[in-house]
Scaffold this active site. Structure first.
Site, PDB file in Angstrom:
ATOM      1  CG  HIS A  66      11.850 -13.551 -50.556  1.00 19.03           C
ATOM      2  ND1 HIS A  66      10.886 -13.069 -49.702  1.00 19.03           N
ATOM      3  CD2 HIS A  66      13.023 -13.014 -50.142  1.00 19.03           C
ATOM      4  CE1 HIS A  66      11.447 -12.283 -48.804  1.00 19.03           C
ATOM      5  NE2 HIS A  66      12.746 -12.229 -49.056  1.00 19.03           N
ATOM      6  CD  GLU A 106       7.162 -16.424 -51.261  1.00 18.00           C
ATOM      7  OE1 GLU A 106       8.418 -16.582 -51.210  1.00 18.00           O
ATOM      8  OE2 GLU A 106       6.503 -16.010 -50.303  1.00 18.00           O
ATOM      9  CB  CYS A 149       7.364 -11.003 -47.277  1.00 16.81           C
ATOM     10  SG  CYS A 149       8.215 -10.807 -48.870  1.00 16.81           S
ATOM     11  CB  CYS A 168       6.506 -12.647 -52.013  1.00 13.31           C
ATOM     12  SG  CYS A 168       8.274 -13.033 -51.897  1.00 13.31           S
TER      13      CYS A 168
END
Length: 163
Positions: free
Chosen positions: A52, A54, A82, A85
């Site tokens: 991801h 992040e 999410c 993260c």
């Protein structure tokens, strides 16, 4: 750099993700108003659920700054983080998170749940909605094109070009 400039840098990363066929999410980590790391989603090309934006930006910031504690840093991300993260944000001690679009399906900064409201050892400040419409538009355009390509593939018609 201002908050808006930092979010625009995250949006640039999101556009790079979309061009690569990735969900258009971008992130930047800033310290003292300067970008120390930037990244975008790479789950599809990297074949890894943890890639991801992040997490990749946090990883790059840790390597650049020489430690895992990012307590002097801020994270700017185009989509609400999410659970995975959000956990990394807590663990890296990022002091402030600014996100663009809410994520009603997986957002953990208030949309679906708020992990930062739980009594963990660290609670970042959270600000939402910065350049929300631009971030939301990127996501909507990406998923509309993806649905159109899938429909075309099912019907045997040539897929539309662009993206």
């Amino acid at each position: 750099m201002t908050d808006e400039e930092l979010m625009r840098a995250a949006l640039e990363e999101a556009r790079l993700a979309a061009q690569a066929g990735e969900v258009p999410v971008g992130a930047v980590v800033a310290k003292d108003g300067e970008i120390v790391a930037r990244a975008h989603n790479l789950r599809e090309s990297g074949k890894n659920a943890t890639y991801h934006a992040e997490l990749l930006a946090i990883d790059a910031a840790c390597r650049k700054l020489g430690g895992w504690r990012l307590w002097q840093c801020e994270l700017f991300v185009t989509l609400e983080p999410c659970p995975m993260c959000s956990g990394a944000i807590i663990n890296s001690r990022i002091r402030r998170v600014v996100y663009g679009a809410p994520d009603p399906k997986a957002g953990c900064c208030g949309s679906l749940t708020d992990l930062f409201a739980l009594p963990f050892n660290h609670r970042p400040l959270v600000e939402s909605g910065l350049l929300e419409q631009e971030a939301q538009a990127l996501l909507q355009e990406f998923f509309a094109a993806l649905r159109q390509k899938r429909r075309a593939a099912r019907s045997g018609a040539p897929a539309p070009q662009g993206g």
